[in-house]
Motif scaffolding. Structure first.
Motif, mmCIF file in Angstrom:
data_model
loop_
_atom_site.group_PDB
_atom_site.id
_atom_site.type_symbol
_atom_site.label_atom_id
_atom_site.label_comp_id
_atom_site.label_asym_id
_atom_site.label_seq_id
_atom_site.Cartn_x
_atom_site.Cartn_y
_atom_site.Cartn_z
ATOM 1 N N GLN A 31 36.515 -2.668 -31.449
ATOM 2 C CA GLN A 31 35.993 -2.039 -30.595
ATOM 3 C C GLN A 31 35.115 -1.445 -30.572
ATOM 4 O OE1 GLN A 31 38.736 0.944 -29.086
ATOM 5 N NE2 GLN A 31 39.608 -0.880 -27.133
ATOM 6 N N HIS A 32 33.600 -2.425 -29.885
ATOM 7 C CA HIS A 32 32.522 -1.739 -29.642
ATOM 8 C C HIS A 32 32.484 -2.198 -28.211
ATOM 9 C CE1 HIS A 32 31.359 -1.403 -33.868
ATOM 10 N NE2 HIS A 32 32.233 -2.419 -34.999
ATOM 11 N N PHE A 33 31.970 -0.513 -27.519
ATOM 12 C CA PHE A 33 32.081 -0.684 -26.359
ATOM 13 C C PHE A 33 30.337 -0.886 -25.597
ATOM 14 C CE2 PHE A 33 35.195 2.121 -25.516
ATOM 15 C CZ PHE A 33 35.969 1.624 -25.680
ATOM 16 N N LEU A 34 30.225 -2.345 -24.940
ATOM 17 C CA LEU A 34 28.895 -2.834 -24.322
ATOM 18 C C LEU A 34 28.238 -2.072 -23.518
ATOM 19 C CD1 LEU A 34 26.672 -4.729 -24.295
ATOM 20 C CD2 LEU A 34 27.887 -5.970 -22.266
ATOM 21 N N THR A 35 27.430 -1.623 -23.291
ATOM 22 C CA THR A 35 26.973 0.185 -22.785
ATOM 23 C C THR A 35 25.423 -0.878 -21.842
ATOM 24 O OG1 THR A 35 25.158 0.496 -24.508
ATOM 25 C CG2 THR A 35 27.104 1.222 -23.886
ATOM 26 N N ASP A 36 25.408 -1.514 -22.201
ATOM 27 C CA ASP A 36 23.947 -2.891 -21.567
ATOM 28 C C ASP A 36 24.534 -3.077 -20.391
ATOM 29 O OD1 ASP A 36 22.411 -4.392 -20.837
ATOM 30 O OD2 ASP A 36 20.672 -3.390 -22.102
ATOM 31 N N GLU A 37 23.841 -2.887 -19.164
ATOM 32 C CA GLU A 37 24.447 -3.625 -17.576
ATOM 33 C C GLU A 37 24.086 -4.939 -17.943
ATOM 34 O OE1 GLU A 37 26.153 -2.623 -15.589
ATOM 35 O OE2 GLU A 37 26.569 -0.628 -16.870
ATOM 36 N N SER A 38 22.330 -4.596 -18.474
ATOM 37 C CA SER A 38 21.372 -6.426 -18.267
ATOM 38 C C SER A 38 22.184 -7.522 -18.721
ATOM 39 C CB SER A 38 19.950 -5.992 -18.369
ATOM 40 O OG SER A 38 20.059 -6.036 -20.079
ATOM 41 N N VAL A 39 23.111 -7.189 -19.921
ATOM 42 C CA VAL A 39 23.736 -8.120 -20.505
ATOM 43 C C VAL A 39 25.402 -8.378 -20.348
ATOM 44 C CG1 VAL A 39 24.311 -8.255 -22.895
ATOM 45 C CG2 VAL A 39 22.605 -7.186 -23.137
ATOM 46 N N ALA A 40 25.211 -7.340 -19.913
ATOM 47 C CA ALA A 40 27.448 -7.775 -18.958
ATOM 48 C C ALA A 40 26.683 -8.547 -18.153
ATOM 49 C CB ALA A 40 27.404 -6.343 -18.566
ATOM 50 N N GLU A 41 25.376 -8.148 -16.587
ATOM 51 C CA GLU A 41 25.599 -9.386 -16.275
ATOM 52 C C GLU A 41 25.161 -10.777 -16.447
ATOM 53 O OE1 GLU A 41 23.196 -9.102 -11.356
ATOM 54 O OE2 GLU A 41 22.471 -8.374 -13.338
ATOM 55 N N LYS A 42 24.286 -10.703 -17.615
ATOM 56 C CA LYS A 42 24.237 -12.320 -18.197
ATOM 57 C C LYS A 42 25.165 -12.737 -18.957
ATOM 58 C CE LYS A 42 19.848 -12.897 -17.427
ATOM 59 N NZ LYS A 42 18.973 -13.159 -16.667
ATOM 60 N N ILE A 43 26.010 -12.010 -19.536
ATOM 61 C CA ILE A 43 27.610 -12.380 -19.442
ATOM 62 C C ILE A 43 28.113 -13.270 -18.448
ATOM 63 C CG2 ILE A 43 29.762 -12.352 -20.834
ATOM 64 C CD1 ILE A 43 28.335 -10.276 -22.795
ATOM 65 N N ALA A 44 28.629 -12.049 -17.204
ATOM 66 C CA ALA A 44 28.783 -12.927 -16.218
ATOM 67 C C ALA A 44 28.511 -14.038 -15.254
ATOM 68 C CB ALA A 44 29.608 -11.546 -15.674
ATOM 69 N N ASP A 45 27.430 -13.945 -15.066
ATOM 70 C CA ASP A 45 26.283 -15.382 -14.985
ATOM 71 C C ASP A 45 26.281 -15.745 -16.097
ATOM 72 O OD1 ASP A 45 25.795 -13.911 -12.891
ATOM 73 O OD2 ASP A 45 23.802 -13.594 -13.403
ATOM 74 N N SER A 46 26.951 -16.259 -16.969
ATOM 75 C CA SER A 46 27.656 -16.913 -18.168
ATOM 76 C C SER A 46 27.896 -18.757 -17.596
ATOM 77 C CB SER A 46 27.597 -16.598 -19.352
ATOM 78 O OG SER A 46 28.574 -16.633 -19.804
ATOM 79 N N LEU A 47 29.365 -18.131 -17.199
ATOM 80 C CA LEU A 47 30.164 -19.259 -16.550
ATOM 81 C C LEU A 47 29.666 -19.916 -14.926
ATOM 82 C CD1 LEU A 47 33.154 -17.135 -16.547
ATOM 83 C CD2 LEU A 47 32.523 -19.080 -17.971
ATOM 84 N N THR A 48 29.993 -21.234 -15.364
ATOM 85 C CA THR A 48 29.399 -22.039 -13.865
ATOM 86 C C THR A 48 30.381 -21.817 -13.996
ATOM 87 O OG1 THR A 48 30.898 -24.235 -14.687
ATOM 88 C CG2 THR A 48 28.289 -24.108 -15.512
ATOM 89 N N TRP A 49 31.700 -21.761 -12.542
ATOM 90 C CA TRP A 49 32.608 -21.108 -12.262
ATOM 91 C C TRP A 49 32.994 -22.194 -11.265
ATOM 92 C CZ3 TRP A 49 34.195 -16.747 -12.530
ATOM 93 C CH2 TRP A 49 33.154 -15.559 -13.352
ATOM 94 N N GLU A 50 32.742 -23.554 -11.469
ATOM 95 C CA GLU A 50 32.409 -24.916 -11.226
ATOM 96 C C GLU A 50 34.502 -26.033 -11.532
ATOM 97 O OE1 GLU A 50 29.641 -26.775 -12.322
ATOM 98 O OE2 GLU A 50 27.634 -26.415 -10.985
ATOM 99 N N GLY A 51 35.245 -25.347 -10.442
ATOM 100 C CA GLY A 51 36.689 -26.238 -10.711
ATOM 101 C C GLY A 51 38.163 -25.579 -11.281
#
Length: 277
Positions: A28-48
């Motif tokens: 475990q290494h907990f991510l603490t950077d909100e901007s990186v978390a948001e970028k990961i969430a945005d990395s999916l296209t959410w299509e199909g």
């Protein structure tokens, strides 16, 4: 190979508040950077697809951005402390937090019907196994995005001819288009790992069936890279191929020189002479 490389400087939010302690044996290494978390969430296209499974949510820094997408989000977490934290702080996930080992769990119990995407900040110690399980379940998984140790992310995305190109590269690229998205520094984690991280996206190919025997293809790729410094003529001796076939030019190359398509071609050449096991 698609590439869209970027590098992020840390924009720290307060670190782990002490309610969940990172456990070394779980990687475990907990991510603490909100901007990186948001970028990961945005990395999916959410299509199909409407279903999404997050692996290893920890304290939910990525989870909260995924919930904003309005999809059917489930999370799978082996750490009971993290599960308790999620149950308390994310009431919208009621009934969707699964305290299970992703590698051993039957994912059809979570999504019995319909495709789903996988996403997460993956524990480094099981990240390659997560990819292999995704490949096993590729018919249900059109898209995948996540954070790996940078070296592993680069290996998955590596083109043929690259020194990091190997078994993981070939098998993943046989079924998915791989995009390396961004490099993440150690400072955005608590505790910080000793290495950089990399985020990649896998998008399943429109035609992800193989024109050759699939089990034999896996066997050929793994056997070839077990002796990667040797030519295929030598590394594939175990298949006991006839001399006239072994004189084919493709057998004079080393495994890292072959693209995924050429490995499929190689398997088709071997197929009449080999019994897949």
């Amino acid at each position: 190979m698609k590439k869209n490389k970027g590098k992020y400087s840390p924009q720290h939010t307060p670190a782990n508040d002490g309610e969940v302690r990172a456990k070394k044996h779980l990687g475990q290494h907990f991510l603490t950077d909100e901007s990186v978390a948001e970028k990961i969430a945005d990395s999916l296209t959410w299509e199909g697809y409407e279903n999404v499974l997050e692996i290893g949510p920890g304290m939910g820094v990525l989870t909260k951005y995924l919930l904003k997408k309005g999809v059917n989000l489930h999370v799978i977490e082996i750490d009971r402390d993290s599960v308790a934290y999620l149950d308390e702080n994310y009431p919208t996930l009621e009934g969707k937090v699964h305290q299970e080992d992703f590698l051993k769990y039957d994912l059809r119990k979570i999504f019995p019907e319909g495709p789903y995407a996988i996403i997460g900040n993956f524990p480094y110690n099981i990240s390659t196994q997560i990819v292999f399980k995704t490949l096993e379940n590729r018919e249900e998984i059109p898209e995948f995005a996540g954070m790996f140790q940078k070296e592993v992310a680069q290996r998955i995305a590596a083109p043929h001819g690259n020194k990091t190109y190997g078994i993981l590269s070939v098998l993943t690229q046989a079924f998915y288009e791989v995009t390396y998205l961004l490099t993440v520094p150690p400072a955005v984690f608590n505790p910080p790992p000793k290495v950089e991280s990399g985020v990649i996206r896998l998008t399943r190919k429109e035609d992800y069936s193989l024109p050759c025997d699939e089990a034999l293809f896996f066997r050929v790729v793994k056997t070839a890279f077990q002796q990667r410094r040797k030519t295929l003529r030598n590394s594939l001796k175990i298949f006991q191929l006839p001399d006239n076939l072994r004189e084919d030019a493709i057998f004079g190359q080393r495994p890292e020189q072959l693209s995924t398509e050429q490995f499929i071609e190689l398997t088709l050449k071997i197929e009449p002479y080999a019994i897949s096991t």
